[in-house]
Write a protein that holds these residues in place. Structure first.
Motif, mmCIF file in Angstrom:
data_model
loop_
_atom_site.group_PDB
_atom_site.id
_atom_site.type_symbol
_atom_site.label_atom_id
_atom_site.label_comp_id
_atom_site.label_asym_id
_atom_site.label_seq_id
_atom_site.Cartn_x
_atom_site.Cartn_y
_atom_site.Cartn_z
ATOM 1 N N ALA A 230 11.406 51.244 10.110
ATOM 2 C CA ALA A 230 10.002 51.446 10.488
ATOM 3 C C ALA A 230 9.643 50.614 11.707
ATOM 4 C CB ALA A 230 9.094 51.095 9.308
ATOM 5 N N ALA A 231 10.193 49.397 11.786
ATOM 6 C CA ALA A 231 9.897 48.515 12.923
ATOM 7 C C ALA A 231 10.419 49.108 14.229
ATOM 8 C CB ALA A 231 10.527 47.139 12.695
ATOM 9 N N THR A 232 11.533 49.842 14.149
ATOM 10 C CA THR A 232 12.096 50.476 15.341
ATOM 11 C C THR A 232 11.153 51.546 15.867
ATOM 12 O OG1 THR A 232 14.359 50.091 14.560
ATOM 13 C CG2 THR A 232 14.061 51.761 16.255
ATOM 14 N N LEU A 233 10.560 52.322 14.960
ATOM 15 C CA LEU A 233 9.609 53.351 15.364
ATOM 16 C C LEU A 233 8.417 52.728 16.082
ATOM 17 C CD1 LEU A 233 8.676 56.296 15.354
ATOM 18 C CD2 LEU A 233 7.677 55.894 13.100
ATOM 19 N N LYS A 234 7.923 51.607 15.564
ATOM 20 C CA LYS A 234 6.789 50.926 16.187
ATOM 21 C C LYS A 234 7.127 50.481 17.606
ATOM 22 C CE LYS A 234 4.159 51.007 12.467
ATOM 23 N NZ LYS A 234 2.969 51.891 12.405
ATOM 24 N N LEU A 235 8.334 49.963 17.785
ATOM 25 C CA LEU A 235 8.759 49.527 19.117
ATOM 26 C C LEU A 235 8.867 50.711 20.073
ATOM 27 C CD1 LEU A 235 11.506 46.867 18.290
ATOM 28 C CD2 LEU A 235 9.299 46.435 19.375
ATOM 29 N N MET A 236 9.412 51.813 19.574
ATOM 30 C CA MET A 236 9.601 52.983 20.421
ATOM 31 C C MET A 236 8.265 53.592 20.845
ATOM 32 S SD MET A 236 12.925 54.814 18.653
ATOM 33 C CE MET A 236 13.260 55.879 20.057
ATOM 34 N N MET A 237 7.239 53.444 20.018
ATOM 35 C CA MET A 237 5.910 53.917 20.396
ATOM 36 C C MET A 237 5.400 53.176 21.617
ATOM 37 S SD MET A 237 4.099 54.266 16.659
ATOM 38 C CE MET A 237 2.477 54.632 17.340
ATOM 39 N N ARG A 238 5.920 51.981 21.849
ATOM 40 C CA ARG A 238 5.506 51.169 22.994
ATOM 41 C C ARG A 238 6.464 51.339 24.172
ATOM 42 N NH1 ARG A 238 4.920 45.381 20.302
ATOM 43 N NH2 ARG A 238 4.177 44.855 22.394
ATOM 44 N N GLY A 239 7.426 52.261 24.019
ATOM 45 C CA GLY A 239 8.348 52.534 25.116
ATOM 46 C C GLY A 239 9.611 51.710 25.093
ATOM 47 N N VAL A 240 9.793 50.921 24.027
ATOM 48 C CA VAL A 240 10.978 50.078 23.913
ATOM 49 C C VAL A 240 12.065 50.852 23.177
ATOM 50 C CG1 VAL A 240 11.924 47.921 23.026
ATOM 51 C CG2 VAL A 240 9.557 48.005 23.845
ATOM 52 N N LYS A 241 13.170 51.112 23.838
ATOM 53 C CA LYS A 241 14.260 51.862 23.215
ATOM 54 C C LYS A 241 15.199 50.866 22.535
ATOM 55 C CE LYS A 241 16.684 56.159 24.041
ATOM 56 N NZ LYS A 241 17.001 57.207 25.016
ATOM 57 N N ALA A 242 14.775 50.435 21.364
ATOM 58 C CA ALA A 242 15.534 49.424 20.624
ATOM 59 C C ALA A 242 16.854 50.001 20.124
ATOM 60 C CB ALA A 242 14.709 48.918 19.445
ATOM 61 N N LYS A 243 17.808 49.116 19.901
ATOM 62 C CA LYS A 243 19.115 49.539 19.376
ATOM 63 C C LYS A 243 19.315 48.934 17.998
ATOM 64 C CE LYS A 243 21.276 50.093 23.907
ATOM 65 N NZ LYS A 243 22.396 49.674 24.776
ATOM 66 N N PRO A 244 19.799 49.705 17.022
ATOM 67 C CA PRO A 244 20.046 51.146 17.159
ATOM 68 C C PRO A 244 18.766 51.946 17.032
ATOM 69 C CG PRO A 244 20.571 50.451 14.943
ATOM 70 C CD PRO A 244 20.156 49.210 15.685
ATOM 71 N N THR A 245 18.671 53.044 17.771
ATOM 72 C CA THR A 245 17.529 53.936 17.633
ATOM 73 C C THR A 245 17.828 54.894 16.479
ATOM 74 O OG1 THR A 245 18.514 55.385 19.294
ATOM 75 C CG2 THR A 245 16.873 53.800 20.065
ATOM 76 N N LEU A 246 17.125 56.000 16.447
ATOM 77 C CA LEU A 246 17.330 56.960 15.360
ATOM 78 C C LEU A 246 18.731 57.572 15.435
ATOM 79 C CD1 LEU A 246 16.347 58.682 13.005
ATOM 80 C CD2 LEU A 246 15.340 60.249 14.674
ATOM 81 N N ALA A 247 19.462 57.488 14.334
ATOM 82 C CA ALA A 247 20.798 58.102 14.250
ATOM 83 C C ALA A 247 20.711 59.286 13.307
ATOM 84 C CB ALA A 247 21.803 57.076 13.730
ATOM 85 N N LEU A 248 21.064 60.474 13.793
ATOM 86 C CA LEU A 248 21.004 61.689 12.989
ATOM 87 C C LEU A 248 22.391 62.063 12.492
ATOM 88 C CD1 LEU A 248 18.543 63.831 15.143
ATOM 89 C CD2 LEU A 248 18.029 62.404 13.159
ATOM 90 N N GLY A 249 22.501 62.333 11.187
ATOM 91 C CA GLY A 249 23.790 62.662 10.595
ATOM 92 C C GLY A 249 24.146 64.125 10.676
ATOM 93 N N ARG A 250 23.166 64.981 11.026
ATOM 94 C CA ARG A 250 23.459 66.409 11.174
ATOM 95 C C ARG A 250 22.530 67.004 12.220
ATOM 96 N NH1 ARG A 250 21.190 66.062 5.707
ATOM 97 N NH2 ARG A 250 23.334 65.640 5.084
ATOM 98 N N THR A 251 22.898 68.183 12.703
ATOM 99 C CA THR A 251 22.120 68.821 13.755
ATOM 100 C C THR A 251 20.830 69.410 13.191
ATOM 101 O OG1 THR A 251 23.133 70.991 13.444
ATOM 102 C CG2 THR A 251 24.269 69.443 14.926
#
Length: 343
Positions: A230-251
């Motif tokens: 959840a904290a990663t999503l908050k950072l990304m809303m501010r333009g910060v591309k934190a690592k790791p970002t969202l990892a998708l297991g399937r298409t």
């Protein structure tokens, strides 16, 4: 915080007494004439403002801010009731790291404090200290969703409106109506903001999948086998591309197939509940059945088996659904041999 303020006050007082007595006295006199406050209260208020300016430099939240009111810049003490929106300590880190240049300017709403004192209500400053009745330059904050936290970090309030409420009840009713028609973005909408702010394709796909199927943030990540804090999503809303970002297991296509087949076999209402993607991920990840096998099971499982799974008392819902699907997959893999009757 109170101890820190007292310690800072003591230190500043010594400095003021040692080096700037004459300057402070003159400043107090000017403030008294300019603000037209009482002779008895002026010295205390002026000294308090002086000490708070030092306290601010030492990292202590000021209890006064500057505000533009009717075109004139004034120094005010921000007051809160004990019945208002509480400052969320979880916001402290966000406030400290906020990029103020990208914050949209809100409109601050205030009213005069007399209605509260008249009706026996206490008022408190930004530090939670009681404001004595009759203190001058006090304005009570009308805590709207957009300003309830901003009031603790904005040093200058550019857009201010002062209201003349008839009573405390009238004040609260205005806030109540405003709050009820306001809202925060949902998690899905936060994903949309994050996708635009960072250009992250995985977040964009997860957002689109949620919107297209009318499901929640959690369900979208479930069907797409996505993992994100959840904290990663908050950072990304501010333009910060934190690592790791969202990892998708399937298409997105695979997720859509799972969702569509789940709706057909388990029902659309059930498939919109979080335990369905959880059950599917148990089968795909932990039991390591192939994607094609799970799709085949969803397509062919008898409705009677689904009904029994929904009614079964096996603890967690996902365990019931997963158990029924695994049992059917095993049946598909090892079909019972038909017994031949004797001629």
């Amino acid at each position: 915080m109170a101890k820190e303020v007292k310690a800072a006050t003591s230190t500043v007082t010594e400095l003021v007494n040692a080096t700037e007595v004459a300057s402070i006295e003159q400043s107090n006199t000017n403030n008294m004439e300019k603000k037209e406050i009482s002779e008895n209260g002026n010295a205390a208020n002026a000294a308090s403002n002086e000490l708070k300016s030092w306290g601010k430099d030492m990292g202590i939240k000021p209890t006064t801010v500057k505000a533009r009111i009717n075109g004139e810049v004034q120094t005010i003490i921000v007051a809160h009731t004990e019945y208002g929106m509480r400052h969320d300590k979880k916001m402290d880190k966000t406030q400290k790291t906020a990029n103020k240049e990208k914050l949209l300017t809100p409109r601050y709403h205030f009213c005069k404090p007399e209605i509260f004192w008249k009706e026996g209500y206490n008022l408190f400053d930004n530090n939670g200290e009681l404001i004595e009745q009759g203190t001058t330059n006090v304005l009570t904050h009308c805590e709207t969703p957009e300003t309830s936290e901003r009031i603790y970090i904005d040093d200058f309030l550019e857009d201010v409106e002062i209201h003349d409420f008839e009573s405390v009840a009238d004040y609260a009713q205005h806030i109540g109506e405003t709050v009820l028609i306001s809202r925060m973005p949902s998690k899905v909408e936060e994903m949309g903001i994050a996708a635009l702010a960072t250009g992250d394709e995985a977040v964009k796909e997860a957002y689109e999948f949620a919107i297209e199927n009318g499901i929640t943030y959690t369900q979208s990540l479930g069907f797409m086998a996505g993992e994100m804090k959840a904290a990663t999503l908050k950072l990304m809303m501010r333009g910060v591309k934190a690592k790791p970002t969202l990892a998708l297991g399937r298409t997105k296509e695979q997720a859509q197939m799972l969702y569509d087949e789940s709706c057909k076999s388990l029902g659309e209402g059930e498939s919109k509940k979080r335990y369905v993607p959880r059950a599917l991920n148990i089968i795909l990840k932990k039991e390591k059945f192939s994607f094609d096998m799970v799709i085949e099971a969803l397509r062919t499982i008898p409705s009677s088996e689904v009904t029994m799974a929904k009614l079964a008392d096996c603890g967690e819902k996902e365990a019931c659904i997963a158990g029924a699907l695994i049992s059917w997959i095993l049946t598909l893999q090892h079909p019972k041999k038909e017994t031949k009757t004797a001629a």
